[in-house]
Scaffold this motif. Structure first.
Motif, mmCIF file in Angstrom:
data_model
loop_
_atom_site.group_PDB
_atom_site.id
_atom_site.type_symbol
_atom_site.label_atom_id
_atom_site.label_comp_id
_atom_site.label_asym_id
_atom_site.label_seq_id
_atom_site.Cartn_x
_atom_site.Cartn_y
_atom_site.Cartn_z
ATOM 1 N N HIS A 238 63.392 55.378 54.929
ATOM 2 C CA HIS A 238 62.262 54.566 55.373
ATOM 3 C C HIS A 238 61.070 55.457 55.705
ATOM 4 C CE1 HIS A 238 64.328 55.645 59.153
ATOM 5 N NE2 HIS A 238 63.147 55.522 59.747
ATOM 6 N N ILE A 239 59.911 54.833 55.805
ATOM 7 C CA ILE A 239 58.669 55.521 56.142
ATOM 8 C C ILE A 239 58.387 55.319 57.621
ATOM 9 C CG2 ILE A 239 56.181 55.617 55.734
ATOM 10 C CD1 ILE A 239 56.728 54.813 52.846
ATOM 11 N N VAL A 240 58.109 56.396 58.298
ATOM 12 C CA VAL A 240 57.875 56.368 59.745
ATOM 13 C C VAL A 240 56.607 55.565 60.054
ATOM 14 C CG1 VAL A 240 57.391 57.782 61.785
ATOM 15 C CG2 VAL A 240 59.007 58.599 60.035
ATOM 16 N N GLY A 241 56.712 54.692 61.064
ATOM 17 C CA GLY A 241 55.548 53.951 61.528
ATOM 18 C C GLY A 241 55.297 52.639 60.837
ATOM 19 N N LEU A 242 56.064 52.316 59.791
ATOM 20 C CA LEU A 242 55.924 51.035 59.096
ATOM 21 C C LEU A 242 57.115 50.151 59.423
ATOM 22 C CD1 LEU A 242 54.775 52.110 55.491
ATOM 23 C CD2 LEU A 242 53.385 51.751 57.550
ATOM 24 N N ASP A 243 56.884 48.830 59.462
ATOM 25 C CA ASP A 243 58.033 47.953 59.651
ATOM 26 C C ASP A 243 58.894 47.995 58.395
ATOM 27 O OD1 ASP A 243 57.296 45.812 57.737
ATOM 28 O OD2 ASP A 243 55.712 45.336 59.162
ATOM 29 N N ARG A 244 60.127 47.557 58.522
ATOM 30 C CA ARG A 244 61.097 47.737 57.446
ATOM 31 C C ARG A 244 60.633 47.092 56.148
ATOM 32 N NH1 ARG A 244 64.815 51.205 55.946
ATOM 33 N NH2 ARG A 244 65.516 51.309 58.130
ATOM 34 N N ALA A 245 60.082 45.877 56.197
ATOM 35 C CA ALA A 245 59.679 45.193 54.973
ATOM 36 C C ALA A 245 58.557 45.952 54.270
ATOM 37 C CB ALA A 245 59.238 43.763 55.284
ATOM 38 N N GLU A 246 57.571 46.418 55.018
ATOM 39 C CA GLU A 246 56.466 47.152 54.414
ATOM 40 C C GLU A 246 56.940 48.504 53.878
ATOM 41 O OE1 GLU A 246 51.927 48.732 55.414
ATOM 42 O OE2 GLU A 246 53.205 47.953 57.031
ATOM 43 N N SER A 247 57.798 49.183 54.639
ATOM 44 C CA SER A 247 58.346 50.457 54.193
ATOM 45 C C SER A 247 59.124 50.281 52.893
ATOM 46 C CB SER A 247 59.250 51.048 55.272
ATOM 47 O OG SER A 247 59.940 52.184 54.808
ATOM 48 N N ASP A 248 59.962 49.253 52.814
ATOM 49 C CA ASP A 248 60.764 49.018 51.614
ATOM 50 C C ASP A 248 59.874 48.736 50.406
ATOM 51 O OD1 ASP A 248 63.060 49.392 53.056
ATOM 52 O OD2 ASP A 248 63.612 47.273 53.171
ATOM 53 N N ARG A 249 58.820 47.944 50.601
ATOM 54 C CA ARG A 249 57.917 47.626 49.485
ATOM 55 C C ARG A 249 57.233 48.889 48.974
ATOM 56 N NH1 ARG A 249 56.530 43.043 52.592
ATOM 57 N NH2 ARG A 249 54.723 44.154 53.428
ATOM 58 N N LEU A 250 56.740 49.717 49.889
ATOM 59 C CA LEU A 250 56.028 50.918 49.487
ATOM 60 C C LEU A 250 56.974 51.922 48.835
ATOM 61 C CD1 LEU A 250 53.391 52.437 49.345
ATOM 62 C CD2 LEU A 250 53.711 53.173 51.726
ATOM 63 N N LEU A 251 58.171 52.085 49.382
ATOM 64 C CA LEU A 251 59.126 53.015 48.785
ATOM 65 C C LEU A 251 59.557 52.561 47.390
ATOM 66 C CD1 LEU A 251 61.427 54.085 51.762
ATOM 67 C CD2 LEU A 251 59.777 55.488 50.512
ATOM 68 N N ARG A 252 59.749 51.270 47.194
ATOM 69 C CA ARG A 252 60.114 50.786 45.856
ATOM 70 C C ARG A 252 59.040 51.159 44.837
ATOM 71 N NH1 ARG A 252 62.227 46.173 48.514
ATOM 72 N NH2 ARG A 252 60.268 45.056 48.239
ATOM 73 N N LEU A 253 57.795 51.002 45.232
ATOM 74 C CA LEU A 253 56.692 51.369 44.349
ATOM 75 C C LEU A 253 56.713 52.864 44.043
ATOM 76 C CD1 LEU A 253 53.014 50.197 44.785
ATOM 77 C CD2 LEU A 253 53.530 52.582 44.333
ATOM 78 N N LEU A 254 56.927 53.692 45.066
ATOM 79 C CA LEU A 254 56.911 55.143 44.883
ATOM 80 C C LEU A 254 58.125 55.611 44.082
ATOM 81 C CD1 LEU A 254 55.708 56.264 48.426
ATOM 82 C CD2 LEU A 254 54.334 55.899 46.370
ATOM 83 N N PHE A 255 59.295 55.017 44.325
ATOM 84 C CA PHE A 255 60.487 55.391 43.558
ATOM 85 C C PHE A 255 60.285 55.144 42.062
ATOM 86 C CE2 PHE A 255 63.390 54.215 47.404
ATOM 87 C CZ PHE A 255 63.080 55.414 48.022
ATOM 88 N N LEU A 256 59.561 54.086 41.715
ATOM 89 C CA LEU A 256 59.386 53.731 40.309
ATOM 90 C C LEU A 256 58.583 54.765 39.532
ATOM 91 C CD1 LEU A 256 58.728 49.879 40.462
ATOM 92 C CD2 LEU A 256 60.569 51.026 39.228
ATOM 93 N N GLN A 257 57.811 55.597 40.209
ATOM 94 C CA GLN A 257 56.959 56.547 39.487
ATOM 95 C C GLN A 257 57.790 57.548 38.683
ATOM 96 O OE1 GLN A 257 53.771 55.563 39.587
ATOM 97 N NE2 GLN A 257 54.618 54.042 41.011
ATOM 98 N N ALA A 258 58.987 57.885 39.150
ATOM 99 C CA ALA A 258 59.845 58.810 38.402
ATOM 100 C C ALA A 258 60.331 58.198 37.095
ATOM 101 C CB ALA A 258 61.044 59.229 39.254
ATOM 102 N N HIS A 259 60.253 56.875 36.937
ATOM 103 C CA HIS A 259 60.783 56.189 35.756
ATOM 104 C C HIS A 259 59.803 56.188 34.582
ATOM 105 C CE1 HIS A 259 64.178 53.919 37.911
ATOM 106 N NE2 HIS A 259 63.580 54.633 38.837
ATOM 107 N N VAL A 260 58.595 56.679 34.779
ATOM 108 C CA VAL A 260 57.580 56.619 33.721
ATOM 109 C C VAL A 260 57.870 57.690 32.667
ATOM 110 C CG1 VAL A 260 55.119 56.817 33.194
ATOM 111 C CG2 VAL A 260 55.864 55.717 35.332
ATOM 112 N N PRO A 261 58.083 57.322 31.404
ATOM 113 C CA PRO A 261 58.477 58.306 30.388
ATOM 114 C C PRO A 261 57.483 59.446 30.190
ATOM 115 C CG PRO A 261 58.947 56.092 29.605
ATOM 116 C CD PRO A 261 58.157 55.940 30.875
ATOM 117 N N GLU A 262 56.180 59.176 30.350
ATOM 118 C CA GLU A 262 55.197 60.237 30.146
ATOM 119 C C GLU A 262 55.335 61.382 31.133
ATOM 120 O OE1 GLU A 262 53.043 56.531 28.563
ATOM 121 O OE2 GLU A 262 54.535 57.006 30.079
ATOM 122 N N PHE A 263 56.001 61.151 32.246
ATOM 123 C CA PHE A 263 56.181 62.200 33.255
ATOM 124 C C PHE A 263 57.510 62.927 33.104
ATOM 125 C CE2 PHE A 263 54.027 58.857 36.199
ATOM 126 C CZ PHE A 263 52.855 58.954 35.483
#
Length: 308
Positions: A238-263
């Protein structure tokens, strides 16, 4: 009589998952660094921003200071280096990795033939579980600098490994997301990464040695100065200082960046192939598509510093 056609609105450039469509910002080198040739070996790029094969280096031989410096430059510029036909012993593999610093062991994975050499033997009875995008041991206060992995036994088909350039992942975040995550801190814990395949009682015994630790969501690479995304699905909770729902949403977005084939770069192993990667700049994923065949690898990890 003309017929008025309905106006079709183009979808927003930033989809809900935060992965931009269209051209990517594919910057391999840090700002202000110019391309230079390598003098002591031949280098063949395997990807646009990440991954290159090195030819003309025998990892079983002593590494001179000048060769070490040039290999380190290649590592920083390409993030993961590949070597073919390296018939080396575990001790030679260890000696090569030790050129980059103190070595470390992973207490959750059995050792190999020598200290600090970890053996990964995957078969139908012990299937692979590394098929998740991750950066190694971010549950440590000082995560690993990098790893040297050698394939001892290769399945007849499958068993590739993929790496993602997390500087490119950061560069391509929407501007408002980059502004949002700069300065944030996230918690990393070993339990989510190992509870899928380890005895809960054994895992609980490590809680005093490895309590949850905090790292910046975006770290600065200590040698290149590049900003790199430093959260991963295996260990970031989780991300410090964010409520669980907001932390989960932001982390899901950030985790997806590794899935981009160009990278990404994808490496097809042969027996005695070696990969040397910068754990500070990458995530990796071991493709689990080779069962019931056997895949055996030996890895040496290099201790790192505290992310900042």
């Amino acid at each position: 009589m003309s017929v008025e056609m309905p106006v079709r609105l183009r979808p927003a450039l930033v989809p809900a998952d935060g992965v931009l469509e269209g051209p990517r910002v594919l910057r391999r080198l840090p700002e202000g660094v110019e391309e230079r040739p390598y003098e002591l070996f031949a280098l063949r790029p395997l990807g646009r921003v990440i991954g290159a094969e090195i030819h003309g280096v025998d990892l079983g031989e002593p590494v001179s200071p000048v060769l070490r410096a040039e290999l380190n430059r290649a590592l920083l510029e390409w993030k993961v280096l590949f070597f073919r036909d390296q018939r080396i012993t575990p001790a030679q593999q260890r000696a090569f990795a030790a050129q980059w610093g103190e070595l470390e062991t992973n207490p959750f994975i059995p050792k190999g033939d020598t200290d600090e050499v970890t053996r990964f033997s995957r078969s139908a009875s012990m299937p692979g579980y590394e098929n998740i995008w991750h950066t190694d041991v971010t549950f440590r206060p000082n995560p690993a600098l990098g790893s040297v992995l050698r394939l001892v036994q290769v399945p007849p088909v499958g068993g590739d490994t993929m790496w993602a350039d997390m500087a490119a992942a950061y560069d391509n975040l929407p501007a408002d997301v980059r502004e949002r995550v700069d300065g944030l801190t996230a918690v990393h814990d070993y339990l989510p990464g190992f509870d899928r395949f380890s005895d809960p009682v054994v895992l609980a015994g490590f809680q005093d040695e490895f309590p949850p630790t905090e790292h910046p969501v975006v770290r600065t690479h200590p040698e290149t100065g590049r900003r790199t995304l430093f959260v991963n699905q295996a260990f970031t909770t989780h991300i410090v200082g964010l409520d669980r729902a907001e932390s989960d949403r932001l982390l899901r977005l950030l985790f997806l960046q590794a899935h981009v084939p160009e990278f990404q770069v994808r490496f097809s192993w042969r027996e005695n192939s070696v990969a040397f990667w910068d754990n500070r700049a990458t995530q990796h994923y071991a493709v689990n598509d080779y069962h019931p065949h056997v895949r055996i690898a030996e890895r040496v990890a290099i201790a790192g510093d505290r992310p900042f």
